[in-house]
Each structure stands twice: as structure tokens, then as C-alpha cells.
Design a protein around this motif. Sequence first.
Motif, PDB file in Angstrom:
ATOM      1  N   SER A   2       0.838  -1.198   0.000  1.00  0.00           N
ATOM      2  CA  SER A   2       0.000   0.000   0.000  1.00  0.00           C
ATOM      3  C   SER A   2       0.873   1.248   0.000  1.00  0.00           C
ATOM      4  O   SER A   2       2.096   1.179   0.069  1.00  0.00           O
ATOM      5  CB  SER A   2      -0.901   0.005   1.237  1.00  0.00           C
ATOM      6  OG  SER A   2      -0.136   0.289   2.399  1.00  0.00           O
ATOM      7  N   TYR A   3       0.238   2.385  -0.038  1.00  0.00           N
ATOM      8  CA  TYR A   3       0.932   3.676   0.014  1.00  0.00           C
ATOM      9  C   TYR A   3       1.811   3.776   1.260  1.00  0.00           C
ATOM     10  O   TYR A   3       2.873   4.376   1.238  1.00  0.00           O
ATOM     11  CB  TYR A   3      -0.108   4.798  -0.008  1.00  0.00           C
ATOM     12  CG  TYR A   3       0.470   6.183   0.131  1.00  0.00           C
ATOM     13  CD1 TYR A   3       1.105   6.801  -0.943  1.00  0.00           C
ATOM     14  CD2 TYR A   3       0.401   6.856   1.340  1.00  0.00           C
ATOM     15  CE1 TYR A   3       1.643   8.076  -0.814  1.00  0.00           C
ATOM     16  CE2 TYR A   3       0.933   8.126   1.472  1.00  0.00           C
ATOM     17  CZ  TYR A   3       1.558   8.735   0.392  1.00  0.00           C
ATOM     18  OH  TYR A   3       2.092   9.982   0.523  1.00  0.00           O
ATOM     19  N   PHE A   4       1.359   3.167   2.347  1.00  0.00           N
ATOM     20  CA  PHE A   4       2.101   3.215   3.608  1.00  0.00           C
ATOM     21  C   PHE A   4       3.062   2.042   3.759  1.00  0.00           C
ATOM     22  O   PHE A   4       3.651   1.854   4.817  1.00  0.00           O
ATOM     23  CB  PHE A   4       1.136   3.256   4.790  1.00  0.00           C
ATOM     24  CG  PHE A   4       0.277   4.486   4.785  1.00  0.00           C
ATOM     25  CD1 PHE A   4       0.798   5.718   5.143  1.00  0.00           C
ATOM     26  CD2 PHE A   4      -1.041   4.420   4.395  1.00  0.00           C
ATOM     27  CE1 PHE A   4       0.017   6.866   5.132  1.00  0.00           C
ATOM     28  CE2 PHE A   4      -1.835   5.557   4.375  1.00  0.00           C
ATOM     29  CZ  PHE A   4      -1.302   6.779   4.739  1.00  0.00           C
TER      30      PHE A   4
END
Length: 75
Positions: A2-4
Motif C-alpha cells: 500500500s501507500y504506507f
Amino acid sequence: CSYFGDSPLHFAVLFASPQTVSLLLEKDIELLFLQNAAGSTPFDILKLKFKEDQGNVRLGAMFRFCKAAYDLWTE
């Protein structure tokens, strides 16, 4: 990821899915040590979740499974 930087194993731990956790770890045990953007591994997250809710049977099963895998890997 994910983005994180959360991996599928991070999500499986977050959503307490023991079947997904075991499936992913059977494919690649090193996923247990993959850090997200905050520096947390799936095992770190699982330890925190289990500490907060020790009565949760699903978390307990995942914790014992991941702890055994972690202990074998780090011997």
C-alpha cells in the motif's frame, strides 16, 4: 504494498485473518519481517493487537503461529 508500505501480511494481521496469515507465511516466511513505512513488521503489529485483546481466540492463534515461525527463523 500500500501507500504506507503495508504488505498483504500486514493487512491479514490487521483484519485478524488466520487463514490468510498462514497461507502467506507458507509461501514466504520472510514476509513476517517486512517493515512498512512506519517501520512496523506484521509481527510487531500482531504483538500489539494481541496485547490489547488477549481474549481474542483468532489473534491468539495467529500470535502462536507467527511466534513459532519467528522463533524457528531466528534460531
